[in-house]
Design a protein around this motif. Structure first.
Motif, PDB file in Angstrom:
ATOM      1  N   MET A 170       0.811  -1.212   0.000  1.00 19.29           N
ATOM      2  CA  MET A 170       0.000   0.000   0.000  1.00 19.29           C
ATOM      3  C   MET A 170       0.848   1.267   0.000  1.00 19.29           C
ATOM      4  O   MET A 170       0.552   2.229  -0.716  1.00 19.29           O
ATOM      5  N   THR A 171       1.915   1.293   0.780  1.00 19.05           N
ATOM      6  CA  THR A 171       2.725   2.505   0.873  1.00 19.05           C
ATOM      7  C   THR A 171       3.355   2.840  -0.474  1.00 19.05           C
ATOM      8  O   THR A 171       3.344   3.998  -0.904  1.00 19.05           O
ATOM      9  N   GLN A 172       3.895   1.836  -1.141  1.00 22.71           N
ATOM     10  CA  GLN A 172       4.491   2.092  -2.463  1.00 22.71           C
ATOM     11  C   GLN A 172       3.426   2.506  -3.470  1.00 22.71           C
ATOM     12  O   GLN A 172       3.682   3.351  -4.339  1.00 22.71           O
ATOM     13  N   SER A 173       2.235   1.958  -3.336  1.00 23.05           N
ATOM     14  CA  SER A 173       1.134   2.368  -4.210  1.00 23.05           C
ATOM     15  C   SER A 173       0.774   3.827  -3.972  1.00 23.05           C
ATOM     16  O   SER A 173       0.552   4.598  -4.919  1.00 23.05           O
ATOM     17  N   GLN A 174       0.730   4.236  -2.706  1.00 17.35           N
ATOM     18  CA  GLN A 174       0.430   5.630  -2.397  1.00 17.35           C
ATOM     19  C   GLN A 174       1.535   6.558  -2.905  1.00 17.35           C
ATOM     20  O   GLN A 174       1.250   7.644  -3.428  1.00 17.35           O
ATOM     21  N   LEU A 175       2.793   6.146  -2.763  1.00 19.54           N
ATOM     22  CA  LEU A 175       3.889   6.961  -3.270  1.00 19.54           C
ATOM     23  C   LEU A 175       3.829   7.102  -4.789  1.00 19.54           C
ATOM     24  O   LEU A 175       4.118   8.175  -5.337  1.00 19.54           O
ATOM     25  N   LYS A 176       3.436   6.042  -5.448  1.00 19.85           N
ATOM     26  CA  LYS A 176       3.281   6.098  -6.903  1.00 19.85           C
ATOM     27  C   LYS A 176       2.210   7.111  -7.288  1.00 19.85           C
ATOM     28  O   LYS A 176       2.370   7.886  -8.238  1.00 19.85           O
ATOM     29  N   THR A 177       1.113   7.124  -6.527  1.00 22.79           N
ATOM     30  CA  THR A 177       0.047   8.092  -6.775  1.00 22.79           C
ATOM     31  C   THR A 177       0.548   9.511  -6.543  1.00 22.79           C
ATOM     32  O   THR A 177       0.256  10.429  -7.323  1.00 22.79           O
ATOM     33  N   CYS A 178       1.324   9.703  -5.475  1.00 22.59           N
ATOM     34  CA  CYS A 178       1.883  11.025  -5.192  1.00 22.59           C
ATOM     35  C   CYS A 178       2.786  11.498  -6.334  1.00 22.59           C
ATOM     36  O   CYS A 178       2.686  12.645  -6.795  1.00 22.59           O
ATOM     37  N   LYS A 179       3.656  10.624  -6.768  1.00 22.07           N
ATOM     38  CA  LYS A 179       4.604  10.989  -7.823  1.00 22.07           C
ATOM     39  C   LYS A 179       3.874  11.392  -9.098  1.00 22.07           C
ATOM     40  O   LYS A 179       4.207  12.412  -9.729  1.00 22.07           O
ATOM     41  N   ALA A 180       2.864  10.612  -9.471  1.00 24.25           N
ATOM     42  CA  ALA A 180       2.107  10.911 -10.693  1.00 24.25           C
ATOM     43  C   ALA A 180       1.321  12.216 -10.563  1.00 24.25           C
ATOM     44  O   ALA A 180       1.245  13.013 -11.501  1.00 24.25           O
ATOM     45  N   THR A 181       0.748  12.455  -9.386  1.00 23.93           N
ATOM     46  CA  THR A 181      -0.082  13.641  -9.190  1.00 23.93           C
ATOM     47  C   THR A 181       0.743  14.911  -9.161  1.00 23.93           C
ATOM     48  O   THR A 181       0.322  15.961  -9.690  1.00 23.93           O
ATOM     49  N   LEU A 182       1.924  14.838  -8.555  1.00 24.76           N
ATOM     50  CA  LEU A 182       2.734  16.034  -8.371  1.00 24.76           C
ATOM     51  C   LEU A 182       3.674  16.314  -9.532  1.00 24.76           C
ATOM     52  O   LEU A 182       4.329  17.364  -9.554  1.00 24.76           O
ATOM     53  N   ALA A 183       3.719  15.432 -10.504  1.00 26.28           N
ATOM     54  CA  ALA A 183       4.722  15.524 -11.567  1.00 26.28           C
ATOM     55  C   ALA A 183       4.687  16.862 -12.298  1.00 26.28           C
ATOM     56  O   ALA A 183       5.734  17.401 -12.666  1.00 26.28           O
ATOM     57  N   GLN A 184       3.511  17.414 -12.504  1.00 23.60           N
ATOM     58  CA  GLN A 184       3.391  18.628 -13.304  1.00 23.60           C
ATOM     59  C   GLN A 184       3.235  19.893 -12.456  1.00 23.60           C
ATOM     60  O   GLN A 184       3.015  20.978 -12.999  1.00 23.60           O
ATOM     61  N   LEU A 185       3.345  19.760 -11.136  1.00 24.36           N
ATOM     62  CA  LEU A 185       3.132  20.913 -10.264  1.00 24.36           C
ATOM     63  C   LEU A 185       4.457  21.553  -9.886  1.00 24.36           C
ATOM     64  O   LEU A 185       5.481  20.888  -9.796  1.00 24.36           O
ATOM     65  N   LYS A 186       4.427  22.840  -9.627  1.00 21.54           N
ATOM     66  CA  LYS A 186       5.662  23.606  -9.505  1.00 21.54           C
ATOM     67  C   LYS A 186       6.457  23.266  -8.258  1.00 21.54           C
ATOM     68  O   LYS A 186       7.607  22.855  -8.330  1.00 21.54           O
TER      69      LYS A 186
END
Length: 363
Positions: A170-186
């Protein structure tokens, strides 16, 4: 202090545990979580003892104002954000940081004077489904805040559901979601790691996600990991809960001890009565066999915990007497052991300590 029940708080251990947290993530600052009166340890006392803290985290504005009125100057983060828009004036006045997890909070900030300056921790629901913006809505929330003159700084924030269970993905899944979501943010200043993640998931506070860790339960010396690692083994318990033997009974085999006849002696036994009970915060549902220590010798709880007293087995401790010291949990009887016997976790043990338990602070 006549009644002998007390919680001894080791301030040096608290500082040591904070430094263990800092050592796990040298590139990050650490927000010391002292909500719920520092997990029952005394927030004002502990905050004053940790002048090196980068910041403190609390659950609500009442806890934050208590710290400010006690002279605490470091940044203080409201982990649940604000509940009413009227709190924003206090957040501004006391220079607090606030989490944001809902659109209505953003709308409330928009209505504040442009002269206000808010440090915002924007919460992403990366899978725990408790608080936060969904991955789909998060970029919009971030952009809205980025355009507001009232917002000085934005930190990305999430919370892990299973960081203490290393066999789960679960933790790695959540980190993957974080990485994808924040990729385009400043901004890339982030705060993802709670105690368990700080100790066991370095990727959650790697250079990519550096900014702030949020150590909580580990600061109090309780290991959040199901299986300790080299870092968590360095933690030192901060609270030692003790009382004393106030009576001793010789109880024959097959006779019972305490309410409900729950415990029946298998042999002739010496039973000690201890001045602590569930009105002090010791769990009523502690099982027979829950460990305690009497005069430095391990023994066990026998019989049901009552409001003001409990009973322990002294049969194999011949020198135990009236006034013998009983450690309920602390540096010798770990809180995790007691919690396991009570079908709970150390968090509930610590936060359950009631006002009539005298707190003694030492360095």
């Amino acid at each position: 202090m006549a009644r002998p029940t007390k919680a001894s708080i080791d301030l040096a251990a608290f500082r040591h545990n904070y430094r263990v947290a800092k050592a796990q993530s040298p590139n990050s600052k650490a927000v010391a979580i002292i909500k719920a009166d520092a997990y029952g340890h005394g927030a004002v006392k502990l905050a004053h003892s940790l002048s090196e803290a980068d910041a403190f985290g609390v659950a609500c504005i009442e806890e934050a104002i208590e710290l400010r009125e006690a002279g605490i100057k470091q940044p203080i983060l409201l982990l649940e954000g604000f509940f009413e828009a009227s709190e924003l004036e206090l957040i501004q006045r006391h220079h607090l940081w606030t989490a944001l997890h809902s659109q209505h909070q953003i709308e409330a900030i928009k209505r504040q004077p442009e002269s206000y300056n808010f440090n915002v921790w924007l919460k992403l629901d990366s899978g725990m489904h408790r608080l936060g913006f969904s991955p789909q809505d998060y970029p919009s929330a971030f952009e809205q805040l980025s355009e507001l003159p009232q917002v000085d700084n934005i930190v990305h924030m999430t919370h892990f559901a299973c960081a203490d269970e290393l066999d789960k993905s679960m933790t790695q899944s959540q980190l993957k979601t974080c990485k994808a979501t924040l990729a385009q943010l400043k901004t890339q200043t982030s705060s993802f790691a709670n105690s368990a993640a700080t100790l066991a998931h370095p990727s959650s506070h790697s250079e990519q996600f550096s900014g702030y860790t949020r150590p909580g339960i580990m600061l109090y010396g309780a290991d959040p990991l199901l299986h300790p690692n080299s870092a968590s083994k360095q933690l030192i318990p901060v609270m030692t809960l003790t009382s004393k033997i106030i009576a001793i009974r010789e109880v024959k085999a097959q006779e019972s001890v305490g309410y409900g006849e729950r415990y029946r002696c298998e042999r002739n036994m010496k039973i000690g009565t201890v001045a602590i009970g569930y009105a002090d915060g010791y769990p009523r549902h502690a099982k027979d066999g829950t460990p305690v220590m009497v005069d430095g010798i391990r023994t066990q709880l026998v019989g049901r915990v009552s409001m003001d007293m409990l009973t322990v087995d002294l049969t194999d401790i011949p020198n135990a007497d009236i006034g013998s010291t009983v450690e309920l949990w602390g540096k010798n009887v770990k809180s995790a052991e007691v919690a396991h016997c009570c079908d709970t976790i150390p968090y509930t043990l610590f936060t359950g300590i009631t006002r009539r338990v005298y707190k003694e602070y030492s360095e």
